[in-house]
Design a protein around this motif. Structure first.
Motif, PDB file in Angstrom:
ATOM      1  N   LEU A  18       0.712  -1.145  -0.125  1.00 13.89           N
ATOM      2  CA  LEU A  18       0.030  -0.227   0.727  1.00 13.89           C
ATOM      3  C   LEU A  18       0.665   1.215   0.045  1.00 13.89           C
ATOM      4  N   ASP A  19       0.535   2.162  -0.933  1.00 10.97           N
ATOM      5  CA  ASP A  19       1.784   3.859  -0.614  1.00 10.97           C
ATOM      6  C   ASP A  19       0.254   4.077   0.201  1.00 10.97           C
ATOM      7  N   SER A  20       1.256   5.511   1.494  1.00 13.62           N
ATOM      8  CA  SER A  20       0.354   6.068   1.895  1.00 13.62           C
ATOM      9  C   SER A  20      -0.546   6.862   2.013  1.00 13.62           C
ATOM     10  N   TYR A  21       0.356   8.123   1.315  1.00 12.39           N
ATOM     11  CA  TYR A  21      -0.481   9.463   0.857  1.00 12.39           C
ATOM     12  C   TYR A  21      -1.266   9.417   0.118  1.00 12.39           C
ATOM     13  N   GLY A  22      -2.598   9.305   0.306  1.00 12.76           N
ATOM     14  CA  GLY A  22      -3.164   9.064  -0.466  1.00 12.76           C
ATOM     15  C   GLY A  22      -4.600   8.122  -0.742  1.00 12.76           C
ATOM     16  N   VAL A  23      -3.928   7.289   0.216  1.00 12.16           N
ATOM     17  CA  VAL A  23      -4.714   5.258   0.272  1.00 12.16           C
ATOM     18  C   VAL A  23      -4.876   5.366   1.382  1.00 12.16           C
ATOM     19  N   GLY A 231      -1.802   1.980  -5.176  1.00 14.38           N
ATOM     20  CA  GLY A 231      -1.748   3.452  -4.893  1.00 14.38           C
ATOM     21  C   GLY A 231      -2.286   4.314  -6.092  1.00 14.38           C
ATOM     22  N   ASP A 232      -2.664   5.940  -5.152  1.00 16.07           N
ATOM     23  CA  ASP A 232      -3.064   7.170  -5.662  1.00 16.07           C
ATOM     24  C   ASP A 232      -2.147   7.947  -6.982  1.00 16.07           C
ATOM     25  N   THR A 233      -1.128   7.017  -7.670  1.00 14.63           N
ATOM     26  CA  THR A 233      -0.653   7.597  -8.062  1.00 14.63           C
ATOM     27  C   THR A 233       0.430   7.511  -9.568  1.00 14.63           C
ATOM     28  N   LEU A 234      -0.330   7.454 -10.402  1.00 16.67           N
ATOM     29  CA  LEU A 234      -0.131   6.741 -11.782  1.00 16.67           C
ATOM     30  C   LEU A 234       1.544   6.755 -12.265  1.00 16.67           C
ATOM     31  N   THR A 236       3.694   7.120 -10.504  1.00 13.82           N
ATOM     32  CA  THR A 236       5.348   6.575  -9.196  1.00 13.82           C
ATOM     33  C   THR A 236       4.406   5.205  -8.736  1.00 13.82           C
ATOM     34  N   ASP A 237       3.656   5.083  -8.315  1.00 10.49           N
ATOM     35  CA  ASP A 237       2.783   4.180  -7.331  1.00 10.49           C
ATOM     36  C   ASP A 237       2.527   2.808  -8.838  1.00 10.49           C
ATOM     37  N   ILE A 238       2.319   3.140  -9.948  1.00  9.17           N
ATOM     38  CA  ILE A 238       1.062   2.363 -10.285  1.00  9.17           C
ATOM     39  C   ILE A 238       1.855   2.057 -11.715  1.00  9.17           C
TER      40      ILE A 238
HETATM   41 MG   LIG Z   1       0.336   8.626  -3.097  1.00  9.51          MG
END
Ligand SMILES: [Mg+2]
Length: 281
Positions: A18-23, A231-234, A236-238
């Motif tokens: 899990l990403d933290s910020y935004g998740v 994640g919430d960011t394409l 970086t996370d995705i």
């Molecule tokens: Mg994030």
């Protein structure tokens, strides 16, 4: 792409990043009912790791921060930060002596953990500059953007030492409509001035994914296809999850809103395997 229920997606996997910020949290605090989501993951018995582009504080302090916000049960050992990757670099490269840092005293824990002596960039001057063996960008606060960035530029002009960016994010959201300049944005300014590329850590680079993957494999054997990255960011996370070869879920509780998700996916070509409203729904 239609949104799916997170739990139905999760049921196909054996471990979750899990990403933290935004998740898990955002500028307003915890994502509503996120404890329910974490409890559900615990019930499945699957290992969980939090992968965050955050070098502002240690996993211990980040875990304490979750607790303070009211989220129970995330252990420091389950948190993997981009700051840890910067620390690994300092250890593996056998750096000695003083390491200058841009960040708060909390962020300097990563340098202490590498058994090196941190020195705030605000304390670097003509007299001690020659003692510095590396510069690490850890946080966007804790120093003066005028005086101390000038010191950084001069230090890196005069000495052939590595500069490490422990969080490459250029901005972060501070409210629904506003952002603040993040560590990567500050470092980018200095890189631009010097005409030099620094050493960057954090998603989408594979180091954090590899670190998490290796940790899971110490528990038992996992294949990449067993792991879900959320994640919430394409970009970086995705992108990072896709490149590492694990499945990816875009959630709509952070950087990417429901209205812009399809447009951003089309524009960037970064395609998540699933879209879920949040890890709660
Ligand atoms: Mg994030």
């Amino acid at each position: 792409m239609r949104t799916k229920s997170f739990n139905s997606v999760l049921s196909k996997y054996k471990a979750v990043f899990l990403d933290s910020y935004g998740v898990i949290k955002n500028h307003a605090g915890l994502i509503p009912d996120v404890q329910k989501a974490i409890n559900h993951i615990r019930l499945t018995g699957m290992p969980l790791r939090v992968l965050t582009n955050d070098a502002s504080r240690s996993p211990l302090l980040l875990a304490e921060n979750f607790d303070k916000l009211g989220l129970r049960g995330i252990k420091p050992s389950e948190i993997i930060t981009s700051g840890m990757m910067a620390k690994e670099y300092l250890v593996n490269k056998g750096k000695k002596g003083k390491v200058a840092y841009l960040g708060t005293n909390n962020s300097a824990d990563y340098i202490r953990d590498a058994d090196l002596e941190p020195i705030s960039i605000s304390k670097v001057n003509e007299a001690n500059m020659h003692e510095i063996s590396a510069v690490v960008f850890l946080d966007d606060e804790g120093y003066d953007w005028n005086k101390d960035l000038n010191t950084t530029v001069n230090l890196l002009r005069k000495y052939q030492i590595p500069a490490i960016v422990a969080n490459s994010d250029v901005i972060y959201p501070v409210s629904k409509n506003n952002v603040a300049i993040a560590t990567g944005g500050v470092a980018g300014l200095v890189e631009n001035i010097l005409g030099r590329d620094f050493i960057h850590y954090g998603k989408p680079d594979s180091q954090m994914f590899m670190y998490g993957f290796e940790q899971l494999n110490k528990i038992r054997k996992f294949n990449r296809k067993d792991i879900l990255m959320v994640g919430d960011t394409l970009h970086t996370d995705i992108l990072g999850g896709n490149k590492f070869g694990i499945s990816t879920v875009l959630v709509l509780t952070g950087n990417t809103s429901a209205e812009e998700a399809q447009i951003k996916i089309k524009a960037t070509g970064v395609i998540p395997d699933y879209i879920c409203k949040s890890i709660v729904e």
